[in-house]
Design an enzyme around this catalytic site. Structure first.
Site, PDB file in Angstrom:
ATOM      1  N   ASP A 183       3.497   1.413   7.864  1.00  0.00           N
ATOM      2  CA  ASP A 183       3.424   0.354   8.999  1.00  0.00           C
ATOM      3  C   ASP A 183       3.435  -0.824   8.351  1.00  0.00           C
ATOM      4  O   ASP A 183       2.492  -2.034   8.441  1.00  0.00           O
ATOM      5  CB  ASP A 183       2.207   0.688   9.684  1.00  0.00           C
ATOM      6  N   LYS A 186       9.049  -3.793   7.356  1.00  0.00           N
ATOM      7  CA  LYS A 186      10.082  -2.784   7.523  1.00  0.00           C
ATOM      8  C   LYS A 186      11.238  -2.784   6.316  1.00  0.00           C
ATOM      9  O   LYS A 186      11.678  -1.727   6.196  1.00  0.00           O
ATOM     10  CB  LYS A 186      10.802  -3.211   8.807  1.00  0.00           C
ATOM     11  N   ASP A 211       6.448   3.410  11.458  1.00  0.00           N
ATOM     12  CA  ASP A 211       6.129   2.703  12.847  1.00  0.00           C
ATOM     13  C   ASP A 211       7.294   1.635  12.652  1.00  0.00           C
ATOM     14  O   ASP A 211       7.893   1.229  11.863  1.00  0.00           O
ATOM     15  CB  ASP A 211       4.826   2.251  13.182  1.00  0.00           C
ATOM     16  N   ASN A 212       7.750   1.250  14.173  1.00  0.00           N
ATOM     17  CA  ASN A 212       8.466   0.192  14.546  1.00  0.00           C
ATOM     18  C   ASN A 212       9.913   0.159  13.920  1.00  0.00           C
ATOM     19  O   ASN A 212      10.620  -0.851  13.429  1.00  0.00           O
ATOM     20  CB  ASN A 212       7.801  -1.134  13.885  1.00  0.00           C
ATOM     21  N   GLU A 241       3.825  -1.923  20.543  1.00  0.00           N
ATOM     22  CA  GLU A 241       2.164  -1.882  20.778  1.00  0.00           C
ATOM     23  C   GLU A 241       1.664  -3.017  21.624  1.00  0.00           C
ATOM     24  O   GLU A 241       1.992  -4.168  21.504  1.00  0.00           O
ATOM     25  CB  GLU A 241       1.365  -1.843  19.612  1.00  0.00           C
TER      26      GLU A 241
END
Length: 259
Positions: A183, A186, A211-212, A241
């Site tokens: 996380d 990216k 994530d993401n 989120e």
């Protein structure tokens, strides 16, 4: 000078754009404009403000209280890009089902996910969490200790992931990482995944949760895991989120190794 008729003709277009992208406009407002304004007013960073709120409203030594207080602050007061409670349930389930002995988190930020993971670890298991920003690491350290976790359970490492991963085995005496939570930036997902492969730190059955991967997105990472033949994978569809109007997702990878 633009005539009134031309200006009026643009109104439907502008309204369409505002309606279609309203969630992203709101995200920009909360994540950028409000943050900068509060930085000027308070003279403190957003992360420091979040810590002060948690410190004064959460019950020390109680991980659930720490997490709930964080979630309230991020929902009602200021936006902070924690994994959040909804996607956090995916993380909870994987940790609970796997019962990993060694966990690596890349991107500690304020310590929200570290607390979320640590509260589910079995006795003797350990979380190593890596944060490159020294100020965020200082705040995360306070949050993690406030939740009641010591160095034997959670070890916070300050440094860049591309420097930490190649030295991880020698520095910490770890032969295998059972679970990795990504996380951080990216654009670093693919690089760091390949570093984990090259270092031999992940073995058959190791799980990586990223994530993401939809927003803001990690397209090169996703292309690699789909084409490499090294992973079984699934995408957990979700929303960003604390922003239910923005689509997002988490990639769950199981390393199968080379054949």
């Amino acid at each position: 000078m633009v005539s009134p008729a031309i200006a009026l003709a643009f109104i439907p277009f502008l309204l369409t754009v505002l309606i279609r992208y309203r969630h992203y406009i709101l995200l920009f407002y909360r994540a950028v404009l409000v943050r900068r304004l509060q930085d000027l007013i308070t003279g403190r960073s957003r992360e420091e403000r979040a810590f002060q709120y948690v410190l004064t409203h959460a019950l020390p030594g109680t991980a659930e209280s720490i997490l709930d207080t964080f979630d309230h602050w991020c929902t009602k007061i200021e936006y902070l890009s924690n994994i959040g409670p909804k996607k956090g349930k995916v993380l909870d389930r994987l940790i609970g089902d796997m019962a990993p002995k060694t966990v690596l988190e890349l991107g500690t930020h304020c310590g929200y996910a570290a607390v979320r993971i640590a509260r589910l670890l079995e006795l003797g298991a350990r979380l190593y969490t890596v944060e490159m920003d020294e100020e965020n690491a200082r705040i995360a350290e306070k949050i993690i200790r406030l939740a009641g976790f010591d160095d034997d359970t959670v070890e916070l490492i300050i440094g860049h992931s591309e420097d930490v991963i190649p030295q991880f085995r020698e520095r910490f005496g770890v032969d295998r990482i059972d679970f990795v939570f990504m996380d951080h930036w990216k654009r670093c997902y693919l690089r760091d995944l390949q570093l984990l492969e090259e270092s031999g730190l992940i073995g058959k059955g190791s799980i990586i949760l990223a994530d993401n991967v939809i927003f803001p997105g990690a397209p090169h990472f996703l292309r690699y895991i789909k084409s490499s033949g090294l992973y079984q994978y699934r995408i957990h569809r979700a929303t960003l989120e604390y922003f239910p109007g923005i689509r997002d997702g988490m990639a769950e990878l199981t390393y199968m190794g080379t054949t």
